[in-house]
Design a protein around this motif. Sequence first.
Motif, PDB file in Angstrom:
ATOM      1  N   ILE A  65      79.217   5.093   1.785  1.00 55.65           N
ATOM      2  CA  ILE A  65      78.733   3.305   0.903  1.00 55.65           C
ATOM      3  C   ILE A  65      78.218   2.629   2.252  1.00 55.65           C
ATOM      4  O   ILE A  65      76.645   1.929   1.725  1.00 55.65           O
ATOM      5  CB  ILE A  65      79.217   2.703   0.261  1.00 55.65           C
ATOM      6  CG1 ILE A  65      80.087   2.964  -1.122  1.00 55.65           C
ATOM      7  CG2 ILE A  65      79.556   1.101  -0.146  1.00 55.65           C
ATOM      8  CD1 ILE A  65      80.875   2.066  -2.068  1.00 55.65           C
ATOM      9  N   GLY A  66      78.640   2.919   3.015  1.00 52.77           N
ATOM     10  CA  GLY A  66      78.157   1.796   4.390  1.00 52.77           C
ATOM     11  C   GLY A  66      77.333   2.691   4.881  1.00 52.77           C
ATOM     12  O   GLY A  66      75.573   1.784   5.206  1.00 52.77           O
ATOM     13  N   ALA A  67      77.230   4.073   4.935  1.00 51.86           N
ATOM     14  CA  ALA A  67      75.750   4.685   5.267  1.00 51.86           C
ATOM     15  C   ALA A  67      74.838   4.964   4.875  1.00 51.86           C
ATOM     16  O   ALA A  67      73.696   4.759   4.938  1.00 51.86           O
ATOM     17  CB  ALA A  67      76.439   6.295   6.139  1.00 51.86           C
ATOM     18  N   VAL A  68      75.202   4.755   3.455  1.00 51.52           N
ATOM     19  CA  VAL A  68      73.794   4.894   2.655  1.00 51.52           C
ATOM     20  C   VAL A  68      72.961   4.013   2.716  1.00 51.52           C
ATOM     21  O   VAL A  68      71.514   3.123   2.374  1.00 51.52           O
ATOM     22  CB  VAL A  68      74.430   5.781   1.385  1.00 51.52           C
ATOM     23  CG1 VAL A  68      73.742   5.033   0.209  1.00 51.52           C
ATOM     24  CG2 VAL A  68      74.467   6.400   1.505  1.00 51.52           C
ATOM     25  N   GLY A  69      73.668   2.684   2.434  1.00 48.71           N
ATOM     26  CA  GLY A  69      73.312   1.043   2.428  1.00 48.71           C
ATOM     27  C   GLY A  69      73.246   0.958   3.826  1.00 48.71           C
ATOM     28  O   GLY A  69      71.594  -0.153   4.002  1.00 48.71           O
ATOM     29  N   THR A  70      73.446   1.282   4.368  1.00 54.17           N
ATOM     30  CA  THR A  70      71.861   0.979   5.692  1.00 54.17           C
ATOM     31  C   THR A  70      71.181   1.620   5.834  1.00 54.17           C
ATOM     32  O   THR A  70      69.903   1.267   6.486  1.00 54.17           O
ATOM     33  CB  THR A  70      73.313   0.929   7.605  1.00 54.17           C
ATOM     34  OG1 THR A  70      74.742   0.225   7.277  1.00 54.17           O
ATOM     35  CG2 THR A  70      73.131   0.628   8.568  1.00 54.17           C
ATOM     36  N   ALA A  71      70.923   2.677   5.679  1.00 51.84           N
ATOM     37  CA  ALA A  71      70.407   3.420   5.725  1.00 51.84           C
ATOM     38  C   ALA A  71      68.917   2.426   5.374  1.00 51.84           C
ATOM     39  O   ALA A  71      67.760   2.821   4.751  1.00 51.84           O
ATOM     40  CB  ALA A  71      69.778   5.216   5.415  1.00 51.84           C
ATOM     41  N   ILE A  72      69.914   2.746   3.679  1.00 51.83           N
ATOM     42  CA  ILE A  72      68.153   2.053   2.608  1.00 51.83           C
ATOM     43  C   ILE A  72      68.092   0.569   3.422  1.00 51.83           C
ATOM     44  O   ILE A  72      66.580   0.682   3.402  1.00 51.83           O
ATOM     45  CB  ILE A  72      68.957   2.447   1.250  1.00 51.83           C
ATOM     46  CG1 ILE A  72      69.113   3.072   0.376  1.00 51.83           C
ATOM     47  CG2 ILE A  72      68.526   0.773   0.070  1.00 51.83           C
ATOM     48  CD1 ILE A  72      70.211   3.518  -0.750  1.00 51.83           C
ATOM     49  N   ALA A  73      68.689  -0.156   3.702  1.00 50.25           N
ATOM     50  CA  ALA A  73      68.506  -1.589   4.401  1.00 50.25           C
ATOM     51  C   ALA A  73      67.576  -1.189   5.758  1.00 50.25           C
ATOM     52  O   ALA A  73      66.690  -1.800   5.581  1.00 50.25           O
ATOM     53  CB  ALA A  73      69.811  -2.224   4.885  1.00 50.25           C
ATOM     54  N   GLY A  74      67.348  -0.120   6.368  1.00 47.37           N
ATOM     55  CA  GLY A  74      66.562   0.006   7.502  1.00 47.37           C
ATOM     56  C   GLY A  74      65.311   0.616   7.237  1.00 47.37           C
ATOM     57  O   GLY A  74      64.442   0.046   7.398  1.00 47.37           O
ATOM     58  N   MET A  75      65.151   1.858   6.038  1.00 45.59           N
ATOM     59  CA  MET A  75      64.038   1.487   5.653  1.00 45.59           C
ATOM     60  C   MET A  75      63.124   0.297   4.667  1.00 45.59           C
ATOM     61  O   MET A  75      62.033   0.408   4.648  1.00 45.59           O
ATOM     62  CB  MET A  75      63.894   3.040   4.219  1.00 45.59           C
ATOM     63  CG  MET A  75      64.546   4.358   5.311  1.00 45.59           C
ATOM     64  SD  MET A  75      65.082   5.746   3.434  1.00 45.59           S
ATOM     65  CE  MET A  75      66.039   5.305   3.181  1.00 45.59           C
ATOM     66  N   LEU A  76      64.029  -0.437   4.244  1.00 47.20           N
ATOM     67  CA  LEU A  76      63.476  -1.361   3.405  1.00 47.20           C
ATOM     68  C   LEU A  76      63.178  -2.615   4.359  1.00 47.20           C
ATOM     69  O   LEU A  76      61.915  -3.189   4.160  1.00 47.20           O
ATOM     70  CB  LEU A  76      64.404  -2.317   2.370  1.00 47.20           C
ATOM     71  CG  LEU A  76      64.355  -1.291   1.266  1.00 47.20           C
ATOM     72  CD1 LEU A  76      65.776  -2.070   0.373  1.00 47.20           C
ATOM     73  CD2 LEU A  76      63.552  -1.200   0.251  1.00 47.20           C
ATOM     74  N   PHE A  77      63.913  -3.123   4.714  1.00 43.67           N
ATOM     75  CA  PHE A  77      64.109  -4.700   5.786  1.00 43.67           C
ATOM     76  C   PHE A  77      63.286  -4.139   7.276  1.00 43.67           C
ATOM     77  O   PHE A  77      63.217  -5.108   8.673  1.00 43.67           O
ATOM     78  CB  PHE A  77      64.669  -5.451   6.134  1.00 43.67           C
ATOM     79  CG  PHE A  77      65.309  -5.655   4.582  1.00 43.67           C
ATOM     80  CD1 PHE A  77      65.188  -6.558   3.564  1.00 43.67           C
ATOM     81  CD2 PHE A  77      66.476  -4.872   4.089  1.00 43.67           C
ATOM     82  CE1 PHE A  77      64.767  -6.619   2.523  1.00 43.67           C
ATOM     83  CE2 PHE A  77      66.815  -4.868   2.963  1.00 43.67           C
ATOM     84  CZ  PHE A  77      66.177  -5.870   1.960  1.00 43.67           C
ATOM     85  N   PHE A  78      63.675  -2.772   8.161  1.00 48.01           N
ATOM     86  CA  PHE A  78      63.597  -2.306   9.760  1.00 48.01           C
ATOM     87  C   PHE A  78      62.378  -1.552   9.701  1.00 48.01           C
ATOM     88  O   PHE A  78      62.309  -0.758  10.600  1.00 48.01           O
ATOM     89  CB  PHE A  78      64.700  -1.976  10.224  1.00 48.01           C
ATOM     90  CG  PHE A  78      65.766  -2.877  10.095  1.00 48.01           C
ATOM     91  CD1 PHE A  78      65.693  -4.164  11.191  1.00 48.01           C
ATOM     92  CD2 PHE A  78      66.886  -3.207   8.835  1.00 48.01           C
ATOM     93  CE1 PHE A  78      67.077  -5.570  10.627  1.00 48.01           C
ATOM     94  CE2 PHE A  78      68.108  -3.890   9.389  1.00 48.01           C
ATOM     95  CZ  PHE A  78      67.580  -5.648   9.667  1.00 48.01           C
ATOM     96  N   ASN A  79      61.775  -1.107   8.829  1.00 41.50           N
ATOM     97  CA  ASN A  79      60.933  -0.319   8.553  1.00 41.50           C
ATOM     98  C   ASN A  79      61.098   1.163   9.765  1.00 41.50           C
ATOM     99  O   ASN A  79      59.901   1.676  10.111  1.00 41.50           O
ATOM    100  CB  ASN A  79      60.054  -0.628  10.016  1.00 41.50           C
ATOM    101  CG  ASN A  79      58.800  -2.048   9.153  1.00 41.50           C
ATOM    102  OD1 ASN A  79      58.790  -1.808   7.436  1.00 41.50           O
ATOM    103  ND2 ASN A  79      59.179  -2.780   9.884  1.00 41.50           N
ATOM    104  N   ASP A  80      62.557   1.010   8.847  1.00 36.31           N
ATOM    105  CA  ASP A  80      62.343   3.079   9.601  1.00 36.31           C
ATOM    106  C   ASP A  80      62.406   3.757   8.322  1.00 36.31           C
ATOM    107  O   ASP A  80      61.633   3.477   7.071  1.00 36.31           O
ATOM    108  CB  ASP A  80      64.459   3.318   8.918  1.00 36.31           C
ATOM    109  CG  ASP A  80      65.213   2.283   9.907  1.00 36.31           C
ATOM    110  OD1 ASP A  80      64.485   1.561  11.114  1.00 36.31           O
ATOM    111  OD2 ASP A  80      66.118   2.660   9.614  1.00 36.31           O
TER     112      ASP A  80
END
Length: 108
Positions: A65-80
Motif C-alpha cells: 500500500i505504501g509503495a503503490v500509494g507513494t508511486a501514484i502520489a509521485g506521479m500526481l504531485f511530483f511529476n514522476d
Amino acid sequence: MAWLYVIVGGLFETAFAISLKESNGFTRLWPTVSFAVTVAISMGLLGLGLRELPVGTAYAVWVGIGAVGTAIAGMLFFNDPATLLRLSAIGLIVGGVVLLNLSGGSGH
C-alpha cells in the motif's frame, strides 16, 4: 479489525514518504514534524495488525500500500513519470500482494 489497522497504516506509510520528500532532508520543520507523526502512526497501526496477522502477509500488504500509494502520489504531485513500465510495476506489486493473501496467510 487487524486488516483495517494494516491498510490504514499503509496509507500513513504513503503520507510519511511524502512528508519525507517535502522535508528536504529534514531541513523544513513542518514536513519533518509531519514525517515523525505519520511514521509513528503507521508503525503503530502495523504493530496492532500484527497482533492477529502473520508478519509476512501483513508487512507485505503494508509495504505494498505504501509503495503503490507513494508511486501514484509521485506521479500526481511530483511529476514522476507515468510510463507504461512504471504502471505495470505498480500492477505487479498489487498482484503480488493479492496472491500472497490468497495463499492462505490471513490468520495464525
